[in-house]
Write an enzyme that holds these catalytic residues in place. Structure first.
Site, short mmCIF file in Angstrom:
data_model
loop_
_atom_site.label_atom_id
_atom_site.label_comp_id
_atom_site.label_asym_id
_atom_site.label_seq_id
_atom_site.Cartn_x
_atom_site.Cartn_y
_atom_site.Cartn_z
N ASN A 9 38.01 37.63 38.04
CA ASN A 9 37.58 36.60 37.09
C ASN A 9 37.77 37.17 35.69
OD1 ASN A 9 36.27 34.75 35.50
ND2 ASN A 9 34.21 35.15 36.32
N TRP A 10 38.85 36.75 35.06
CA TRP A 10 39.18 37.33 33.75
C TRP A 10 38.28 36.81 32.64
CZ3 TRP A 10 45.33 37.22 33.45
CH2 TRP A 10 45.84 38.06 34.45
N LYS A 11 37.51 35.76 32.93
CA LYS A 11 36.65 35.12 31.92
C LYS A 11 37.50 34.75 30.70
CE LYS A 11 32.77 37.44 33.99
NZ LYS A 11 31.40 37.93 33.87
N HIS A 96 29.78 29.34 38.30
CA HIS A 96 29.53 30.71 37.80
C HIS A 96 28.26 30.70 36.94
CE1 HIS A 96 29.93 34.42 35.55
NE2 HIS A 96 30.69 34.83 36.55
N GLU A 98 27.56 32.00 34.21
CA GLU A 98 27.77 31.76 32.77
C GLU A 98 27.93 30.26 32.50
OE1 GLU A 98 30.95 34.62 32.31
OE2 GLU A 98 29.49 36.21 32.65
N GLU A 168 26.31 36.43 43.39
CA GLU A 168 26.33 37.20 42.14
C GLU A 168 24.93 37.21 41.53
OE1 GLU A 168 30.54 37.41 40.38
OE2 GLU A 168 29.65 35.55 39.68
N GLY A 174 28.03 41.89 34.41
CA GLY A 174 28.38 42.44 33.11
C GLY A 174 27.37 43.44 32.57
N SER A 213 29.17 43.65 38.39
CA SER A 213 29.43 45.05 38.06
C SER A 213 30.07 45.84 39.20
CB SER A 213 28.15 45.74 37.57
OG SER A 213 27.69 45.14 36.37
N GLY A 234 34.62 40.86 37.53
CA GLY A 234 34.78 40.48 36.14
C GLY A 234 35.46 41.59 35.36
N GLY A 235 34.68 42.36 34.64
CA GLY A 235 35.22 43.37 33.72
C GLY A 235 36.27 44.28 34.35
P1 PGA Z 1 31.30 41.66 36.18
O1 PGA Z 1 31.39 40.06 36.34
O2 PGA Z 1 32.12 42.26 37.30
O3 PGA Z 1 31.85 41.95 34.83
O4 PGA Z 1 29.86 42.00 36.31
C1 PGA Z 1 31.40 39.46 37.61
C2 PGA Z 1 31.47 37.97 37.46
O5 PGA Z 1 30.92 37.43 36.49
O6 PGA Z 1 32.10 37.28 38.28
#
Ligand code: PGA
Length: 256
Positions: A9-11, A96, A98, A168, A174, A213, A234-235
């Site tokens: 997930n590149w956001k 998600h 967010e 999640e 994050g 994470s 994500g990251g």
């Molecule tokens: P993260 O994000 O790996 O940066 O914690 C995961 C996600 O939001 O899908």
């Protein structure tokens, strides 16, 4: 039985140049992960170019969001599921945290997005997960059940034959703080159990990813859980070596 899936997930990150370099490096390293399915979910302006870059590779294309609207029309800023399909998307992330926290998506809207995605032959990756306060109040299972039930009520258990769930915990996204492997496995087993109450066959087939994470150095222990079928990353999905190490951790589970 359930193939591992590692989804990036590149956001709201990337650029044409960065995407090209990242994908070239991932493609070059995926040979070591022959049994693992992978997917990248870039921001929507890059879906077409990323789709071209991954065409013919083992990397599937996914979107990060989709409109809940059945039909295209006057919905400024929204992207219809059919458009994602036309660009070659196979997956779409729905719900998600967010989107839920920052853009007001409630359980009902998430369920509608899930429905529209399926109607257009996209595989929804349904994100569920509790806030830290909810975990501390012992509410984790209630929250997961509420989020899952909203989708089940609108779509039925049969819909999960073509869906992926991502557990999640919001406090792990994050933050650098992951769920312990035991906490992840416990939540995954709970989710699978709720599906299983309705249909044991579908419960056994549905992939449940862990997200929050995940990094190259913790993926292996997180993926060891019997009900953990990969990760939503994500990251660490923005760094080819990290993403590949996570894919290799899934591959190592296959070989175990
Ligand atoms: P993260 O994000 O790996 O940066 O914690 C995961 C996600 O939001 O899908």
């Amino acid at each position: 039985m359930r193939a591992y899936l590692v989804a990036g997930n590149w956001k709201m990150n990337g650029s044409r140049a960065a995407n090209g370099a990242l994908l070239a490096a991932i493609k070059a390293g995926l040979d070591r992960c022959a049994d693992v399915e992978t997917c990248v979910c870039p921001p929507s302006p890059y879906l077409e170019s990323v789709g071209t870059a991954v065409a013919g590779s083992r990397i599937a294309l996914g979107a990060q969001n989709v409109s809940e609207q059945d039909k295209p029309g006057a919905f400024t800023g929204e992207v219809h599921a059919a458009m994602l399909g036309e660009l070659g998307c196979r997956y779409v992330i729905v719900g998600h945290s967010e989107r839920r926290a920052l853009y007001g998506e409630d359980d009902v809207r998430v369920a509608q997005k899930f429905r529209v995605a399926l109607a257009h032959k996209l595989t929804p990756i349904l994100c569920v997960g509790e806030l830290l306060a909810e975990r501390e109040a012992g509410q984790t299972e209630n929250v997961l059940e509420r989020q899952l039930n909203a989708v089940l009520e609108l779509n039925g258990i049969g819909a999960f034959a073509n869906a992926v769930i991502a557990y999640e915990p919001v406090w792990a996204i994050g933050t650098g703080r992951t769920a312990t492997p035991a906490q992840a496995q416990e939540a995954h087993a709970f989710l699978r159990g709720r599906l299983g109450n309705r249909d044991a066959r579908i419960a056994a087939l549905t992939r449940i990813l862990y997200g929050g994470s995940v990094k190259g150095d913790n993926a292996r222990e997180l993926f060891a859980g019997a009900d953990v079928d990969g990760g939503l990353i994500g990251g660490a999905s923005l760094k080819a070596d990290e993403f590949l190490t996570i894919c290799a951790a899934a591959q190592a589970q296959v070989q175990n």
